[in-house]
Write a protein that holds these residues in place. Structure first.
Motif, PDB file in Angstrom:
ATOM      1  N   ASP A 185       0.830  -1.198   0.000  1.00 40.53           N
ATOM      2  CA  ASP A 185       0.000   0.000   0.000  1.00 40.53           C
ATOM      3  C   ASP A 185       0.871   1.257   0.000  1.00 40.53           C
ATOM      4  OD1 ASP A 185      -2.707  -0.147  -0.240  1.00 40.53           O
ATOM      5  OD2 ASP A 185      -3.131   0.316   1.868  1.00 40.53           O
ATOM      6  N   VAL A 186       1.875   1.246   0.868  1.00 38.52           N
ATOM      7  CA  VAL A 186       2.778   2.392   0.983  1.00 38.52           C
ATOM      8  C   VAL A 186       3.540   2.616  -0.322  1.00 38.52           C
ATOM      9  CG1 VAL A 186       4.878   3.216   2.142  1.00 38.52           C
ATOM     10  CG2 VAL A 186       3.027   2.207   3.480  1.00 38.52           C
ATOM     11  N   LEU A 187       3.869   1.506  -1.000  1.00 40.11           N
ATOM     12  CA  LEU A 187       4.687   1.601  -2.216  1.00 40.11           C
ATOM     13  C   LEU A 187       3.872   1.803  -3.485  1.00 40.11           C
ATOM     14  CD1 LEU A 187       7.228  -1.238  -1.428  1.00 40.11           C
ATOM     15  CD2 LEU A 187       7.633   1.230  -1.317  1.00 40.11           C
ATOM     16  N   ALA A 188       2.549   1.852  -3.349  1.00 36.79           N
ATOM     17  CA  ALA A 188       1.702   2.050  -4.529  1.00 36.79           C
ATOM     18  C   ALA A 188       2.138   3.317  -5.253  1.00 36.79           C
ATOM     19  CB  ALA A 188       0.238   2.152  -4.108  1.00 36.79           C
ATOM     20  N   GLY A 189       2.275   3.212  -6.561  1.00 30.94           N
ATOM     21  CA  GLY A 189       2.686   4.352  -7.356  1.00 30.94           C
ATOM     22  C   GLY A 189       4.191   4.458  -7.547  1.00 30.94           C
ATOM     23  N   THR A 190       4.958   3.602  -6.863  1.00 27.43           N
ATOM     24  CA  THR A 190       6.406   3.581  -7.080  1.00 27.43           C
ATOM     25  C   THR A 190       6.734   2.462  -8.062  1.00 27.43           C
ATOM     26  OG1 THR A 190       6.999   1.978  -5.360  1.00 27.43           O
ATOM     27  CG2 THR A 190       6.705   4.280  -4.673  1.00 27.43           C
ATOM     28  N   GLN A 191       7.977   2.419  -8.496  1.00 23.42           N
ATOM     29  CA  GLN A 191       8.412   1.376  -9.426  1.00 23.42           C
ATOM     30  C   GLN A 191       8.631   0.039  -8.734  1.00 23.42           C
ATOM     31  OE1 GLN A 191      12.150   0.518  -9.621  1.00 23.42           O
ATOM     32  NE2 GLN A 191      12.582   1.639  -7.760  1.00 23.42           N
ATOM     33  N   TRP A 192       8.670   0.018  -7.391  1.00 24.64           N
ATOM     34  CA  TRP A 192       9.062  -1.198  -6.677  1.00 24.64           C
ATOM     35  C   TRP A 192       8.080  -2.343  -6.825  1.00 24.64           C
ATOM     36  CZ3 TRP A 192      13.784  -2.081  -5.564  1.00 24.64           C
ATOM     37  CH2 TRP A 192      14.651  -1.019  -5.278  1.00 24.64           C
ATOM     38  N   LEU A 193       6.792  -2.066  -6.813  1.00 23.85           N
ATOM     39  CA  LEU A 193       5.817  -3.161  -6.894  1.00 23.85           C
ATOM     40  C   LEU A 193       5.932  -3.901  -8.215  1.00 23.85           C
ATOM     41  CD1 LEU A 193       2.573  -1.797  -5.209  1.00 23.85           C
ATOM     42  CD2 LEU A 193       4.387  -3.218  -4.256  1.00 23.85           C
ATOM     43  N   GLY A 194       5.967  -3.161  -9.305  1.00 25.68           N
ATOM     44  CA  GLY A 194       6.101  -3.798 -10.612  1.00 25.68           C
ATOM     45  C   GLY A 194       7.430  -4.500 -10.767  1.00 25.68           C
ATOM     46  N   ALA A 195       8.505  -3.871 -10.267  1.00 29.68           N
ATOM     47  CA  ALA A 195       9.842  -4.461 -10.414  1.00 29.68           C
ATOM     48  C   ALA A 195       9.976  -5.745  -9.620  1.00 29.68           C
ATOM     49  CB  ALA A 195      10.900  -3.455  -9.977  1.00 29.68           C
ATOM     50  N   THR A 196       9.486  -5.742  -8.370  1.00 26.99           N
ATOM     51  CA  THR A 196       9.617  -6.962  -7.557  1.00 26.99           C
ATOM     52  C   THR A 196       8.704  -8.070  -8.070  1.00 26.99           C
ATOM     53  OG1 THR A 196       8.042  -6.046  -5.934  1.00 26.99           O
ATOM     54  CG2 THR A 196      10.393  -5.803  -5.449  1.00 26.99           C
ATOM     55  N   ARG A 197       7.521  -7.717  -8.544  1.00 22.85           N
ATOM     56  CA  ARG A 197       6.620  -8.751  -9.094  1.00 22.85           C
ATOM     57  C   ARG A 197       7.190  -9.341 -10.386  1.00 22.85           C
ATOM     58  NH1 ARG A 197       1.210  -5.902  -7.135  1.00 22.85           N
ATOM     59  NH2 ARG A 197       0.763  -7.314  -5.414  1.00 22.85           N
ATOM     60  N   HIS A 198       7.783  -8.500 -11.221  1.00 23.47           N
ATOM     61  CA  HIS A 198       8.386  -8.998 -12.453  1.00 23.47           C
ATOM     62  C   HIS A 198       9.542  -9.945 -12.139  1.00 23.47           C
ATOM     63  CE1 HIS A 198       9.955  -9.123 -16.527  1.00 23.47           C
ATOM     64  NE2 HIS A 198      11.153  -8.872 -16.008  1.00 23.47           N
ATOM     65  N   PHE A 199      10.407  -9.529 -11.225  1.00 25.28           N
ATOM     66  CA  PHE A 199      11.552 -10.359 -10.855  1.00 25.28           C
ATOM     67  C   PHE A 199      11.077 -11.676 -10.236  1.00 25.28           C
ATOM     68  CE2 PHE A 199      15.051 -11.695  -8.095  1.00 25.28           C
ATOM     69  CZ  PHE A 199      16.132 -11.598  -8.954  1.00 25.28           C
ATOM     70  N   ALA A 200      10.090 -11.587  -9.347  1.00 26.42           N
ATOM     71  CA  ALA A 200       9.555 -12.799  -8.717  1.00 26.42           C
ATOM     72  C   ALA A 200       8.920 -13.718  -9.750  1.00 26.42           C
ATOM     73  CB  ALA A 200       8.535 -12.424  -7.649  1.00 26.42           C
ATOM     74  N   GLY A 201       8.257 -13.131 -10.738  1.00 24.52           N
ATOM     75  CA  GLY A 201       7.661 -13.945 -11.801  1.00 24.52           C
ATOM     76  C   GLY A 201       8.722 -14.668 -12.615  1.00 24.52           C
ATOM     77  N   THR A 202       9.834 -13.985 -12.863  1.00 20.90           N
ATOM     78  CA  THR A 202      10.948 -14.619 -13.574  1.00 20.90           C
ATOM     79  C   THR A 202      11.523 -15.749 -12.744  1.00 20.90           C
ATOM     80  OG1 THR A 202      11.479 -12.541 -14.684  1.00 20.90           O
ATOM     81  CG2 THR A 202      13.207 -14.217 -14.617  1.00 20.90           C
ATOM     82  N   LEU A 203      11.689 -15.511 -11.444  1.00 14.31           N
ATOM     83  CA  LEU A 203      12.206 -16.547 -10.543  1.00 14.31           C
ATOM     84  C   LEU A 203      11.280 -17.758 -10.525  1.00 14.31           C
ATOM     85  CD1 LEU A 203      13.976 -17.672  -8.237  1.00 14.31           C
ATOM     86  CD2 LEU A 203      12.638 -16.259  -6.656  1.00 14.31           C
ATOM     87  N   ARG A 204      10.017 -17.498 -10.292  1.00  7.13           N
ATOM     88  CA  ARG A 204       9.049 -18.591 -10.226  1.00  7.13           C
ATOM     89  C   ARG A 204       8.980 -19.330 -11.561  1.00  7.13           C
ATOM     90  NH1 ARG A 204       3.686 -19.138  -7.211  1.00  7.13           N
ATOM     91  NH2 ARG A 204       2.548 -20.676  -8.425  1.00  7.13           N
ATOM     92  N   GLY A 205       8.913 -18.587 -12.655  1.00  6.19           N
ATOM     93  CA  GLY A 205       8.838 -19.209 -13.969  1.00  6.19           C
ATOM     94  C   GLY A 205      10.039 -20.073 -14.268  1.00  6.19           C
ATOM     95  N   SER A 206      11.223 -19.627 -13.859  1.00  5.39           N
ATOM     96  CA  SER A 206      12.445 -20.386 -14.119  1.00  5.39           C
ATOM     97  C   SER A 206      12.456 -21.702 -13.355  1.00  5.39           C
ATOM     98  CB  SER A 206      13.671 -19.545 -13.743  1.00  5.39           C
ATOM     99  OG  SER A 206      14.848 -20.284 -13.943  1.00  5.39           O
ATOM    100  N   VAL A 207      12.135 -21.655 -12.063  1.00  7.26           N
ATOM    101  CA  VAL A 207      12.213 -22.888 -11.278  1.00  7.26           C
ATOM    102  C   VAL A 207      11.095 -23.861 -11.638  1.00  7.26           C
ATOM    103  CG1 VAL A 207      13.469 -21.814  -9.369  1.00  7.26           C
ATOM    104  CG2 VAL A 207      10.973 -21.936  -9.262  1.00  7.26           C
ATOM    105  N   VAL A 208       9.919 -23.332 -11.988  1.00  2.50           N
ATOM    106  CA  VAL A 208       8.802 -24.215 -12.350  1.00  2.50           C
ATOM    107  C   VAL A 208       9.034 -24.823 -13.728  1.00  2.50           C
ATOM    108  CG1 VAL A 208       6.343 -24.277 -12.898  1.00  2.50           C
ATOM    109  CG2 VAL A 208       7.126 -23.090 -10.854  1.00  2.50           C
ATOM    110  N   ALA A 209       9.481 -24.007 -14.677  1.00  2.40           N
ATOM    111  CA  ALA A 209       9.666 -24.498 -16.047  1.00  2.40           C
ATOM    112  C   ALA A 209      10.799 -25.517 -16.137  1.00  2.40           C
ATOM    113  CB  ALA A 209       9.943 -23.334 -16.991  1.00  2.40           C
ATOM    114  N   HIS A 210      11.904 -25.249 -15.439  1.00  2.75           N
ATOM    115  CA  HIS A 210      13.068 -26.114 -15.565  1.00  2.75           C
ATOM    116  C   HIS A 210      13.078 -27.241 -14.541  1.00  2.75           C
ATOM    117  CE1 HIS A 210      14.786 -22.244 -17.379  1.00  2.75           C
ATOM    118  NE2 HIS A 210      14.531 -23.065 -18.371  1.00  2.75           N
TER     119      HIS A 210
END
Length: 200
Positions: free
Chosen positions: A11-36
């Motif tokens: 909530d505090v970080l809404a409107g900053t770049q951090w939410l999108g950046a951390t979700r994107h990175f986490a999605g890459t992490l999750r996608g990598s370990v699940v796919a491979h």
């Protein structure tokens, strides 16, 4: 950090770049370990070992039903007498191969011997993710990097909380059917921590 605190932080970080950046990175992490499915290796530097991230990823793996998220913590001072889950030393990086994911968490540029092992793991086919320095050899080597430079609004520990929470979320929008318990809990936490609507 529990789900309610993560929701408040978001909530505090809404409107900053951090939410999108951390979700994107986490999605890459999750996608990598699940796919491979080859496993997740988590390593820090001799001065900074990401214990909390390892613990949170184990929790998220259980909550989300994604066992691939549970990492093997590679420790620089591991001893054979340590419990099995704490006895994995840097030599494990030399055995990293295609299909495995290596997540490096460091507040600054890792020392040269560690960088060499990381580079070897990447050449052997491991997917390399970097959380920490925005410049230098490590982010240049990484397939995906989330920089947390000194002086940014968030520190490295807080960013790790956001990444681990996002990695455990059900990030598959095309999936139909009942929502997972973790997703329902996260939605409830968001609703409970949202400010009340303004009525005129």
């Amino acid at each position: 950090m529990d789900a309610v605190r993560v929701a408040l932080l978001r909530d505090v970080l809404a409107g900053t770049q951090w939410l999108g950046a951390t979700r994107h990175f986490a999605g890459t992490l999750r996608g990598s370990v699940v796919a491979h499915g080859g496993g997740l290796l988590l390593v820090g530097t001799p001065e900074y070992e990401p214990w909390h991230l390892a613990a949170h990823l184990v929790d998220e793996a259980a909550w989300s039903g994604t066992p691939e998220l549970a990492p093997t913590l590679v420790r620089h001072d591991a001893r054979p007498s340590d419990p099995a889950h704490l006895a994995v030393g840097p030599g494990r990086l030399e055995a990293a191969r295609r299909g495995e994911t290596l997540l490096v968490v460091a507040p600054g540029e890792p020392p040269a011997p560690l960088l060499e092992r990381i580079s070897d793991a990447r050449r052997a086919g491991a997917t390399l993710l970097s959380l920490g320095p925005g410049e230098g050899e490590l982010p240049a080597l990484a397939h995906e990097a989330l920089p947390v430079p000194d002086g940014s609004e968030l520190d490295l520990d807080t960013v790790q909380h956001l990444v681990s929470a996002a990695a455990g979320e059900n990030a598959l929008p095309a999936r139909r059917g009942p929502r997972r318990f973790r997703d329902r809990l996260s939605r409830l936490a968001d609703l409970l921590t949202a400010p009340p609507p303004i009525r005129w």
